[in-house]
Design a protein around this motif. Structure first.
Motif, PDB file in Angstrom:
ATOM      1  N   LYS A  55      32.550  70.242 -57.515  1.00  0.00           N
ATOM      2  CA  LYS A  55      31.593  70.906 -56.337  1.00  0.00           C
ATOM      3  C   LYS A  55      31.194  72.411 -56.989  1.00  0.00           C
ATOM      4  O   LYS A  55      30.050  72.734 -56.902  1.00  0.00           O
ATOM      5  CB  LYS A  55      32.335  71.051 -55.024  1.00  0.00           C
ATOM      6  N   ALA A  56      32.153  73.111 -57.608  1.00  0.00           N
ATOM      7  CA  ALA A  56      31.648  74.445 -58.064  1.00  0.00           C
ATOM      8  C   ALA A  56      30.683  74.223 -59.331  1.00  0.00           C
ATOM      9  O   ALA A  56      29.736  75.012 -59.315  1.00  0.00           O
ATOM     10  CB  ALA A  56      32.771  75.124 -58.731  1.00  0.00           C
ATOM     11  N   ARG A  57      30.888  73.351 -60.160  1.00  0.00           N
ATOM     12  CA  ARG A  57      29.740  73.155 -61.203  1.00  0.00           C
ATOM     13  C   ARG A  57      28.469  72.505 -60.482  1.00  0.00           C
ATOM     14  O   ARG A  57      27.262  73.194 -61.102  1.00  0.00           O
ATOM     15  CB  ARG A  57      30.429  71.850 -62.078  1.00  0.00           C
ATOM     16  N   THR A  58      28.332  71.610 -59.412  1.00  0.00           N
ATOM     17  CA  THR A  58      27.271  71.242 -58.831  1.00  0.00           C
ATOM     18  C   THR A  58      26.639  72.485 -58.144  1.00  0.00           C
ATOM     19  O   THR A  58      25.475  72.765 -58.475  1.00  0.00           O
ATOM     20  CB  THR A  58      27.533  70.124 -57.875  1.00  0.00           C
ATOM     21  N   PHE A  59      27.364  73.251 -57.557  1.00  0.00           N
ATOM     22  CA  PHE A  59      26.916  74.517 -57.071  1.00  0.00           C
ATOM     23  C   PHE A  59      26.246  75.411 -58.040  1.00  0.00           C
ATOM     24  O   PHE A  59      24.897  76.017 -57.802  1.00  0.00           O
ATOM     25  CB  PHE A  59      28.176  75.468 -56.488  1.00  0.00           C
ATOM     26  N   TYR A  60      26.867  75.604 -59.200  1.00  0.00           N
ATOM     27  CA  TYR A  60      26.481  76.372 -60.315  1.00  0.00           C
ATOM     28  C   TYR A  60      24.859  75.750 -60.731  1.00  0.00           C
ATOM     29  O   TYR A  60      23.922  76.675 -60.757  1.00  0.00           O
ATOM     30  CB  TYR A  60      27.179  76.551 -61.494  1.00  0.00           C
ATOM     31  N   ARG A  61      24.843  74.405 -60.904  1.00  0.00           N
ATOM     32  CA  ARG A  61      23.644  74.054 -61.390  1.00  0.00           C
ATOM     33  C   ARG A  61      22.676  74.134 -60.490  1.00  0.00           C
ATOM     34  O   ARG A  61      21.225  74.254 -60.948  1.00  0.00           O
ATOM     35  CB  ARG A  61      23.986  72.486 -61.581  1.00  0.00           C
ATOM     36  N   SER A  62      22.821  74.346 -59.197  1.00  0.00           N
ATOM     37  CA  SER A  62      21.871  74.382 -58.153  1.00  0.00           C
ATOM     38  C   SER A  62      21.145  75.666 -58.257  1.00  0.00           C
ATOM     39  O   SER A  62      20.017  75.948 -58.096  1.00  0.00           O
ATOM     40  CB  SER A  62      22.413  74.036 -56.824  1.00  0.00           C
ATOM     41  N   CYS A  63      22.131  76.644 -58.729  1.00  0.00           N
ATOM     42  CA  CYS A  63      21.565  78.059 -58.895  1.00  0.00           C
ATOM     43  C   CYS A  63      20.649  78.382 -59.879  1.00  0.00           C
ATOM     44  O   CYS A  63      19.667  78.979 -59.667  1.00  0.00           O
ATOM     45  CB  CYS A  63      22.904  78.945 -58.872  1.00  0.00           C
ATOM     46  N   ILE A  64      21.186  77.636 -61.067  1.00  0.00           N
ATOM     47  CA  ILE A  64      20.390  77.841 -62.490  1.00  0.00           C
ATOM     48  C   ILE A  64      19.227  77.116 -62.069  1.00  0.00           C
ATOM     49  O   ILE A  64      17.923  77.361 -62.395  1.00  0.00           O
ATOM     50  CB  ILE A  64      21.036  77.170 -63.600  1.00  0.00           C
ATOM     51  N   LYS A  65      18.957  75.934 -61.385  1.00  0.00           N
ATOM     52  CA  LYS A  65      17.924  75.189 -61.253  1.00  0.00           C
ATOM     53  C   LYS A  65      16.821  75.754 -60.364  1.00  0.00           C
ATOM     54  O   LYS A  65      15.736  75.744 -60.417  1.00  0.00           O
ATOM     55  CB  LYS A  65      18.234  73.757 -60.480  1.00  0.00           C
ATOM     56  N   HIS A  66      17.395  76.582 -59.471  1.00  0.00           N
ATOM     57  CA  HIS A  66      16.615  77.097 -58.489  1.00  0.00           C
ATOM     58  C   HIS A  66      15.741  78.381 -59.056  1.00  0.00           C
ATOM     59  O   HIS A  66      14.439  78.515 -58.708  1.00  0.00           O
ATOM     60  CB  HIS A  66      17.305  77.927 -57.276  1.00  0.00           C
ATOM     61  N   ALA A  67      16.304  78.974 -60.134  1.00  0.00           N
ATOM     62  CA  ALA A  67      15.450  80.169 -60.908  1.00  0.00           C
ATOM     63  C   ALA A  67      14.344  79.406 -61.445  1.00  0.00           C
ATOM     64  O   ALA A  67      13.286  80.186 -61.844  1.00  0.00           O
ATOM     65  CB  ALA A  67      16.454  80.647 -61.809  1.00  0.00           C
ATOM     66  N   LYS A  68      14.328  78.108 -61.846  1.00  0.00           N
ATOM     67  CA  LYS A  68      13.443  77.533 -62.628  1.00  0.00           C
ATOM     68  C   LYS A  68      12.441  76.728 -61.716  1.00  0.00           C
ATOM     69  O   LYS A  68      11.225  76.270 -62.209  1.00  0.00           O
ATOM     70  CB  LYS A  68      13.943  76.474 -63.477  1.00  0.00           C
ATOM     71  N   SER A  69      12.668  76.707 -60.369  1.00  0.00           N
ATOM     72  CA  SER A  69      11.692  76.215 -59.598  1.00  0.00           C
ATOM     73  C   SER A  69      10.367  77.076 -59.345  1.00  0.00           C
ATOM     74  O   SER A  69      10.468  78.161 -59.269  1.00  0.00           O
ATOM     75  CB  SER A  69      12.697  75.960 -58.197  1.00  0.00           C
ATOM     76  N   LYS A  70       9.310  76.107 -59.197  1.00  0.00           N
ATOM     77  CA  LYS A  70       7.952  76.779 -58.826  1.00  0.00           C
ATOM     78  C   LYS A  70       7.573  76.604 -57.322  1.00  0.00           C
ATOM     79  O   LYS A  70       6.274  76.792 -57.070  1.00  0.00           O
ATOM     80  CB  LYS A  70       7.101  76.485 -59.781  1.00  0.00           C
ATOM     81  N   ASP A  71       8.629  76.346 -56.612  1.00  0.00           N
ATOM     82  CA  ASP A  71       8.286  75.801 -55.180  1.00  0.00           C
ATOM     83  C   ASP A  71       7.538  76.808 -54.525  1.00  0.00           C
ATOM     84  O   ASP A  71       8.107  77.973 -54.486  1.00  0.00           O
ATOM     85  CB  ASP A  71       9.780  75.411 -54.580  1.00  0.00           C
ATOM     86  N   GLU A  72       6.693  76.692 -53.582  1.00  0.00           N
ATOM     87  CA  GLU A  72       6.065  77.594 -52.783  1.00  0.00           C
ATOM     88  C   GLU A  72       6.020  77.137 -51.228  1.00  0.00           C
ATOM     89  O   GLU A  72       5.173  77.823 -50.526  1.00  0.00           O
ATOM     90  CB  GLU A  72       4.666  77.911 -53.116  1.00  0.00           C
TER      91      GLU A  72
END
Length: 705
Positions: free
Chosen positions: A64-81
């Protein structure tokens, strides 16, 4: 070290003079010391672990901790508006999606929104709600209200947020320079720099959201509203700060009826807040039982009464639309860093303009978020079990030596009577030692039970944060009727913190695994170890007997266990500390250290240094003299002890970080070395500093423990 400096002239410069040459200040900080540097090093280790692939042998919380970390990294790359995530939160807390709309219910209630926001994102509006142990019977929990902290409830770039709050506080200046009062409302003398930057930030947020929903932007309406919102913002922030340093850390008791009567009187409005409804709503949202106001539920803990007496009259006279806009603005700003790109950028630009600092690198930031959210899982992942067991055993021995030294010091005190001495020694002997990691953490089953109700997704960083916050909120409410046992596994801190703590309600000190690393521990010589981690341990032990800690007895209850004579002697001796530390100027400034505000920490520094030094001498007596270091043959082991202490506080700082230090409950690092050592007879004897030298001034030395 800067060996060209005479130790008896300036021991900090002698021990730390070349620190800035070897330690650059990161762009995301205003200073760097061992605590900051080693915390970042630990976060880098956590980041490396979290980027590894899952192993079939990993407990589910580690995955879960690794998944949480990946979600954080992924969020920084998102271009969501997309604004959907914040819109969902706004609807949950009964706020409109755009700032000038009516609330969804058509009848806005700030009280209802405050309760819903607490459950949704742990946001405190105007009132901080919590459940705390009863000071006089710590086995029982009670409802508690206090002023909000003003900090973000979500895991942020902690250093940037701290600096931002400090900058905001500096720029919010009242015309009379006194504590904020109701009369000051609408008459605040706010700096133009802050007003311009703040108003532009709120305009950017508001205009973006309004136009996102296809509505027309009304500049006139915004300009009319924002000044009132700004006044309310200043009133809340200033009141929080005004009633910080003078408030007792120990809450007082007030019944639900007394609280209602007080509120009705100071607001002159019986409809302003229904306290029974407020607490009942809290449990209706997240609890599983009803409150009984004819029982002990009616006894409330209250901190910061002065704050409420100031802010409630202001709130009761403020229009609902202004309060609604203020709450909308605060919530959107809180969630902005986790939302879409435009709102993220508005927040980042505001913070950058206000603080002149950059954000922490994303890998360290994400490791920090996961460590804040899932600290036990990261500790399980990173801590080497066998190595930690060896460390813990040695640290336990060190703690025993230091506790023995403190008890022996107590026996020799002239200002304390025998009755209080005996009670002090009993409290020392009863003190719990939480070292390294919780003992249950090595059990995979218990770790999985600890996080069994948490589900995380790689594709939704914000949702992961909110799930954890909401899970914790419900858990706290459900523990309300449980008895507290405060046993050896009751941890209230993160094992990966590079810090140490005193938990007065549990009569326990905590030495987390995070601080059991170089240079605090593991330097090869016990002289250096005792000077570094030993003085930190002594510091935390002494907190149990400082101006606040002395109120708590050996089981953690607030209880008058000192005689009146000894209390008077203690209070008289505090004047020496207040005056001495207050005589020091902040480095590079004419402003003086606040000796009263830093009193508890200064007492702990002095008591910790002395107890750890005596403990080290006991260690040498039992184990023999240590070997000499090749480059330090001219220094005795006792001299190295004080070098180890001073090195712990080496720092590279900017002018602004020194200004920040003026508001801290700790003295600046340099003063912690200079004032504490120049106040030590043992230091003067060990380094042979003549009476009258700067490090051995010709004055009475302050001694408490």
């Amino acid at each position: 070290m800067n060996r060209s400096v005479e130790p008896c002239d300036d021991f900090y410069e002698f021990a730390c003079g070349n620190w800035p040459v070897h330690h650059n200040i990161p762009k995301y900080q205003f200073s760097i010391d061992w605590f900051d540097g080693q915390q970042d090093l630990l976060l880098a280790n956590i980041s490396r672990f979290l980027t590894q692939k899952d192993s079939p042998n990993d407990p589910y919380p580690v995955q879960k901790a690794r998944t949480f970390y990946r979600s954080c990294i992924k969020h920084a790359k998102s271009k969501d508006e997309n604004f959907t995530a914040i819109e969902n939160i706004l609807r949950k807390v009964d706020l409109p999606t755009t700032p000038f709309n009516n609330s969804p219910s058509g009848d806005f209630s700030w009280l209802n929104t405050a309760v819903l926001s607490k459950a949704a994102i742990n946001q405190d509006f105007f009132i901080s709600f919590s459940i705390s142990s009863d000071p006089k019977n710590r086995t029982v929990n009670r409802l508690r209200i206090a002023k909000p902290t003003g900090d973000s409830p979500l895991p942020t770039h902690r250093n940037s947020e701290r600096i931002l709050r400090q900058r905001m506080k500096e720029l919010i200046e009242q015309s009379d320079g006194e504590e904020f009062s109701e009369e000051d409302f609408n008459n605040s003398n706010i700096s133009e720099e802050y007003k311009t930057t703040f108003v532009q930030y709120v305009r950017n947020m508001s205009q973006y959201v309004v136009q996102l929903y296809g509505e027309n932007w009304n500049e006139t309406e915004f300009n009319e509203t924002i000044l009132h919102v700004l006044d309310l913002h200043v009133a809340v922030d200033k009141s929080i700060e005004d009633y910080y340093e003078n408030d007792s850390l120990i809450p007082s008791y007030i019944t639900i009826d007394e609280l209602q009567k007080m509120t009705d009187e100071i607001t002159n409005n019986s409809a302003f807040i229904d306290w029974k409804k407020y607490f009942e709503l809290m449990f209706k949202v997240g609890g599983n039982f009803t409150l009984d106001w004819n029982s002990n539920d009616s006894k409330i803990l209250m901190s910061d009464e002065k704050y409420f007496r100031t802010i409630f009259p202001i709130l009761s006279s403020t229009e609902a639309e202004v309060i609604k806009f203020y709450m909308w603005m605060t919530l959107v700003a809180t969630v902005a860093p986790y939302s879409n790109k435009p709102l993220q950028k508005f927040k980042e630009d505001f913070v950058r303009t206000m603080t002149q600092s950059e954000q922490k690198p994303r890998d360290l930031y994400c490791a920090d978020v996961v460590n804040q959210m899932l600290g036990m899982a990261t500790a399980y992942s990173v801590v080497d079990d066998q190595f930690m067991k060896q460390k813990i055993k040695k640290i336990e021995t060190m703690v025993d030596y230091i506790m023995d030294a403190f008890a022996e010091n107590t026996r020799d005190l002239q200002w304390m009577d025998e009755t209080t001495k005996n009670a002090t020694v009993r409290k020392i002997r009863a003190m719990k030692k939480l070292i390294g990691i919780p003992t249950w953490l090595n059990e995979t089953k218990e770790l999985e039970e600890y996080y069994e109700n948490l589900n995380v997704s790689e594709d939704n960083f914000l949702d992961n944060i909110l799930k954890k916050i909401q899970m914790d909120h419900v858990a706290v409410l459900q523990l309300y009727k449980e008895l507290n046992d405060f046993d050896q596994d009751t941890w209230v801190s993160n094992p990966m913190d590079v810090n140490a703590y005193n938990y007065m309600e549990g009569n326990a000190i905590t030495i987390p695994a995070g601080i059991l690393q170089f240079p605090f521990y593991g330097q090869g010589l016990e002289a250096l170890n005792y000077g570094a981690i030993g003085s930190v341990i002594g510091h935390e032990i002494t907190h149990s007997f400082d101006n606040t800690g002395k109120e708590y007895d050996d089981v953690g209850n607030v209880n008058p266990w000192w005689t009146n004579k000894t209390k008077t002697e203690f209070e008289n001796r505090t004047n020496c500390f207040v005056d001495y530390y207050g005589s020091f100027s902040l480095p590079g400034s004419e402003e003086k250290v606040n000796g009263q505000k830093t009193l508890d920490e200064n007492i702990a520094d002095n008591g910790g240094l002395r107890s750890a030094f005596i403990a080290y001498k006991k260690y040498v007596k039992e184990h023999g003299q240590e070997f000499k270091l090749t480059d330090f043959k001219d220094y005795s082991s006792e001299q190295l002890y004080f070098l180890g202490f001073a090195n712990t506080w080496c720092e590279h700082s900017t002018e602004y970080s020194v200004q920040q230090a003026a508001t801290d409950s700790h003295s600046p690092n340099k003063i912690r070395v200079i004032a504490t050592l120049s106040n030590s007879e043992e230091f003067a004897d060990t380094w042979k500093c003549k009476r009258g030298s700067k490090m051995n001034p010709d004055r009475e030395k302050c001694r408490m423990w």
